[in-house]
Design a protein around this motif. Sequence first.
Motif, PDB file in Angstrom:
ATOM      1  N   VAL A 136     -15.600   4.017   6.663  1.00 35.99           N
ATOM      2  CA  VAL A 136     -16.799   3.183   6.758  1.00 35.99           C
ATOM      3  C   VAL A 136     -17.549   3.358   5.448  1.00 35.99           C
ATOM      4  O   VAL A 136     -17.984   4.465   5.125  1.00 35.99           O
ATOM      5  N   GLY A 137     -17.699   2.277   4.684  1.00 36.71           N
ATOM      6  CA  GLY A 137     -18.276   2.399   3.347  1.00 36.71           C
ATOM      7  C   GLY A 137     -17.254   3.000   2.390  1.00 36.71           C
ATOM      8  O   GLY A 137     -16.070   3.151   2.716  1.00 36.71           O
ATOM      9  N   ASP A 138     -17.718   3.382   1.211  1.00 39.40           N
ATOM     10  CA  ASP A 138     -16.799   3.970   0.229  1.00 39.40           C
ATOM     11  C   ASP A 138     -16.686   5.472   0.476  1.00 39.40           C
ATOM     12  O   ASP A 138     -17.372   6.037   1.335  1.00 39.40           O
ATOM     13  N   PRO A 139     -15.807   6.170  -0.256  1.00 42.24           N
ATOM     14  CA  PRO A 139     -15.626   7.610  -0.032  1.00 42.24           C
ATOM     15  C   PRO A 139     -16.909   8.424  -0.175  1.00 42.24           C
ATOM     16  O   PRO A 139     -17.101   9.417   0.544  1.00 42.24           O
ATOM     17  N   VAL A 140     -17.799   8.002  -1.056  1.00 42.20           N
ATOM     18  CA  VAL A 140     -19.062   8.723  -1.237  1.00 42.20           C
ATOM     19  C   VAL A 140     -19.901   8.649   0.038  1.00 42.20           C
ATOM     20  O   VAL A 140     -20.502   9.642   0.476  1.00 42.20           O
ATOM     21  N   VAL A 141     -19.946   7.464   0.643  1.00 41.83           N
ATOM     22  CA  VAL A 141     -20.704   7.268   1.885  1.00 41.83           C
ATOM     23  C   VAL A 141     -20.120   8.129   2.996  1.00 41.83           C
ATOM     24  O   VAL A 141     -20.854   8.809   3.728  1.00 41.83           O
ATOM     25  N   LEU A 142     -18.798   8.122   3.119  1.00 41.28           N
ATOM     26  CA  LEU A 142     -18.165   8.873   4.198  1.00 41.28           C
ATOM     27  C   LEU A 142     -18.335  10.379   4.006  1.00 41.28           C
ATOM     28  O   LEU A 142     -18.602  11.112   4.964  1.00 41.28           O
ATOM     29  N   GLN A 143     -18.207  10.833   2.769  1.00 41.96           N
ATOM     30  CA  GLN A 143     -18.384  12.258   2.508  1.00 41.96           C
ATOM     31  C   GLN A 143     -19.813  12.699   2.822  1.00 41.96           C
ATOM     32  O   GLN A 143     -20.035  13.747   3.445  1.00 41.96           O
ATOM     33  N   ALA A 144     -20.780  11.878   2.414  1.00 41.53           N
ATOM     34  CA  ALA A 144     -22.184  12.198   2.707  1.00 41.53           C
ATOM     35  C   ALA A 144     -22.435  12.209   4.210  1.00 41.53           C
ATOM     36  O   ALA A 144     -23.215  13.025   4.717  1.00 41.53           O
ATOM     37  N   GLN A 145     -21.754  11.315   4.924  1.00 43.28           N
ATOM     38  CA  GLN A 145     -21.906  11.267   6.379  1.00 43.28           C
ATOM     39  C   GLN A 145     -21.389  12.551   7.031  1.00 43.28           C
ATOM     40  O   GLN A 145     -22.043  13.139   7.903  1.00 43.28           O
ATOM     41  N   LEU A 146     -20.243  13.012   6.606  1.00 42.70           N
ATOM     42  CA  LEU A 146     -19.678  14.238   7.166  1.00 42.70           C
ATOM     43  C   LEU A 146     -20.545  15.454   6.832  1.00 42.70           C
ATOM     44  O   LEU A 146     -20.713  16.354   7.658  1.00 42.70           O
ATOM     45  N   GLU A 147     -21.112  15.468   5.645  1.00 47.51           N
ATOM     46  CA  GLU A 147     -21.999  16.568   5.266  1.00 47.51           C
ATOM     47  C   GLU A 147     -23.301  16.520   6.069  1.00 47.51           C
ATOM     48  O   GLU A 147     -23.847  17.560   6.462  1.00 47.51           O
ATOM     49  N   HIS A 148     -23.790  15.305   6.321  1.00 48.03           N
ATOM     50  CA  HIS A 148     -25.009  15.147   7.123  1.00 48.03           C
ATOM     51  C   HIS A 148     -24.791  15.668   8.543  1.00 48.03           C
ATOM     52  O   HIS A 148     -25.668  16.334   9.118  1.00 48.03           O
ATOM     53  N   MET A 149     -23.646  15.412   9.107  1.00 46.52           N
ATOM     54  CA  MET A 149     -23.342  15.887  10.454  1.00 46.52           C
ATOM     55  C   MET A 149     -23.363  17.414  10.520  1.00 46.52           C
ATOM     56  O   MET A 149     -23.805  18.002  11.514  1.00 46.52           O
ATOM     57  N   GLN A 150     -22.907  18.044   9.470  1.00 50.16           N
ATOM     58  CA  GLN A 150     -22.937  19.504   9.426  1.00 50.16           C
ATOM     59  C   GLN A 150     -24.367  20.025   9.473  1.00 50.16           C
ATOM     60  O   GLN A 150     -24.657  21.048  10.109  1.00 50.16           O
ATOM     61  N   GLN A 151     -25.268  19.321   8.808  1.00 49.84           N
ATOM     62  CA  GLN A 151     -26.669  19.732   8.796  1.00 49.84           C
ATOM     63  C   GLN A 151     -27.330  19.502  10.152  1.00 49.84           C
ATOM     64  O   GLN A 151     -28.065  20.365  10.650  1.00 49.84           O
ATOM     65  N   VAL A 152     -27.059  18.332  10.757  1.00 45.40           N
ATOM     66  CA  VAL A 152     -27.656  18.040  12.063  1.00 45.40           C
ATOM     67  C   VAL A 152     -27.161  19.037  13.106  1.00 45.40           C
ATOM     68  O   VAL A 152     -27.906  19.448  14.002  1.00 45.40           O
ATOM     69  N   ALA A 153     -25.902  19.458  12.978  1.00 50.83           N
ATOM     70  CA  ALA A 153     -25.313  20.403  13.935  1.00 50.83           C
ATOM     71  C   ALA A 153     -26.035  21.756  13.926  1.00 50.83           C
ATOM     72  O   ALA A 153     -25.897  22.534  14.869  1.00 50.83           O
ATOM     73  N   LYS A 154     -26.814  22.032  12.882  1.00 52.62           N
ATOM     74  CA  LYS A 154     -27.555  23.289  12.800  1.00 52.62           C
ATOM     75  C   LYS A 154     -28.847  23.263  13.621  1.00 52.62           C
ATOM     76  O   LYS A 154     -29.456  24.314  13.845  1.00 52.62           O
ATOM     77  N   LYS A 155     -29.275  22.083  14.036  1.00 55.05           N
ATOM     78  CA  LYS A 155     -30.508  21.991  14.821  1.00 55.05           C
ATOM     79  C   LYS A 155     -30.315  22.727  16.143  1.00 55.05           C
ATOM     80  O   LYS A 155     -29.275  22.618  16.793  1.00 55.05           O
ATOM     81  N   PRO A 156     -31.322  23.467  16.586  1.00 55.88           N
ATOM     82  CA  PRO A 156     -31.171  24.249  17.820  1.00 55.88           C
ATOM     83  C   PRO A 156     -31.006  23.393  19.072  1.00 55.88           C
ATOM     84  O   PRO A 156     -30.495  23.880  20.085  1.00 55.88           O
ATOM     85  N   ASN A 157     -31.433  22.131  19.022  1.00 58.16           N
ATOM     86  CA  ASN A 157     -31.313  21.260  20.192  1.00 58.16           C
ATOM     87  C   ASN A 157     -30.087  20.358  20.137  1.00 58.16           C
ATOM     88  O   ASN A 157     -29.948  19.428  20.946  1.00 58.16           O
ATOM     89  N   VAL A 158     -29.186  20.609  19.176  1.00 53.81           N
ATOM     90  CA  VAL A 158     -27.987  19.773  19.023  1.00 53.81           C
ATOM     91  C   VAL A 158     -26.739  20.645  19.121  1.00 53.81           C
ATOM     92  O   VAL A 158     -26.649  21.695  18.481  1.00 53.81           O
ATOM     93  N   THR A 159     -25.796  20.212  19.929  1.00 54.87           N
ATOM     94  CA  THR A 159     -24.472  20.828  19.980  1.00 54.87           C
ATOM     95  C   THR A 159     -23.452  19.742  19.649  1.00 54.87           C
ATOM     96  O   THR A 159     -23.434  18.694  20.300  1.00 54.87           O
ATOM     97  N   LEU A 160     -22.638  19.985  18.634  1.00 53.12           N
ATOM     98  CA  LEU A 160     -21.650  19.007  18.184  1.00 53.12           C
ATOM     99  C   LEU A 160     -20.260  19.620  18.267  1.00 53.12           C
ATOM    100  O   LEU A 160     -20.014  20.703  17.732  1.00 53.12           O
ATOM    101  N   GLN A 161     -19.365  18.929  18.972  1.00 56.02           N
ATOM    102  CA  GLN A 161     -17.976  19.363  19.076  1.00 56.02           C
ATOM    103  C   GLN A 161     -17.049  18.233  18.650  1.00 56.02           C
ATOM    104  O   GLN A 161     -17.312  17.059  18.939  1.00 56.02           O
ATOM    105  N   VAL A 162     -15.970  18.599  17.980  1.00 55.86           N
ATOM    106  CA  VAL A 162     -14.950  17.641  17.559  1.00 55.86           C
ATOM    107  C   VAL A 162     -13.776  17.732  18.525  1.00 55.86           C
ATOM    108  O   VAL A 162     -13.317  18.830  18.867  1.00 55.86           O
TER     109      VAL A 162
END
Length: 285
Positions: A181-207
């Motif tokens: 989705v978007g170019d590689p820069v967009v996708l890489q930034a998206q994956l990095e953003h998910m890592q940051q959101v996963a650190k929130k105490p009210n968020v649990t993220l599983q793959v």
Amino acid sequence: MPGRPQPPTARLRRLAAELLRLRKTADLSREAVAEQTGINKATLYRIETAKARPQARTLKALLELYAVDEDKRDELTVLLREANQQGWLQTFSGELPDRYSTYIGFESEAAKLLTYEALIIPGLLQTEDYTRALIRGMMPDGTDEEIENRVAARMQRQQVLEGGQLRLWLVVDEAALRRSVGDPVVLQAQLEHMQQVAKKPNVTLQVLPFEAGPHPALLGAFVILKFGELGAPDMVYIESEAGDLFLDDEPSVERYDNTFEHLRATALSATASVEFLRRLAREIP
């Protein structure tokens, strides 16, 4: 030209559920209520199914008939007063599809969301660039204004994660993470953003990795909304091109609860999921 009807809020759904429960506790049919109060039977049905907001005098008549005590009357009167609160969604009135507006109205009131996503990054985790690229792909005939309105609404939705009042638990399929989705820069930034959101105490993220194989949610994504102290019935939301479904009957909610339990037991742990995202981001050329 009349405005489009507002979607029911969680408070209106709770009020409807309480009035239905009180009528059944009083062992009265809708016909009996109509005879004793003069309230039209069809109107009562719409009130009890959250398709209509009762007038104050109608609520008073029903509570008197059902012999409701003063504390309960006060509680339900407050629910009626707050039943039409739509929050920030009013800003986008007329600019978003009815089905989308209905869902995000419920989402903004939920205490807990259990989300399974199979094909795209969940909206609450999307970056602005990812959202814009995604919506452009999904709306090839959309105008720039329409697309930017959708982007702005999705970014606004993410405010529910601030403050820690909403508990978010997500299971995201590997297919959603690998879709370009978007170019590689967009996708890489998206994956990095998910890592940051996963650190929130009210968020649990599983793959959920490909190697997990077949599972009970192969037919598609869903969200379970739980309303906590608001007391509205839990709800399952399923989005599709044929039309969106909102399920709040107990058997359906229980079935999806069980499905989600299976998914989060099968998926990678939260720690392993973040490492998976980190490794996937490094693989993008």
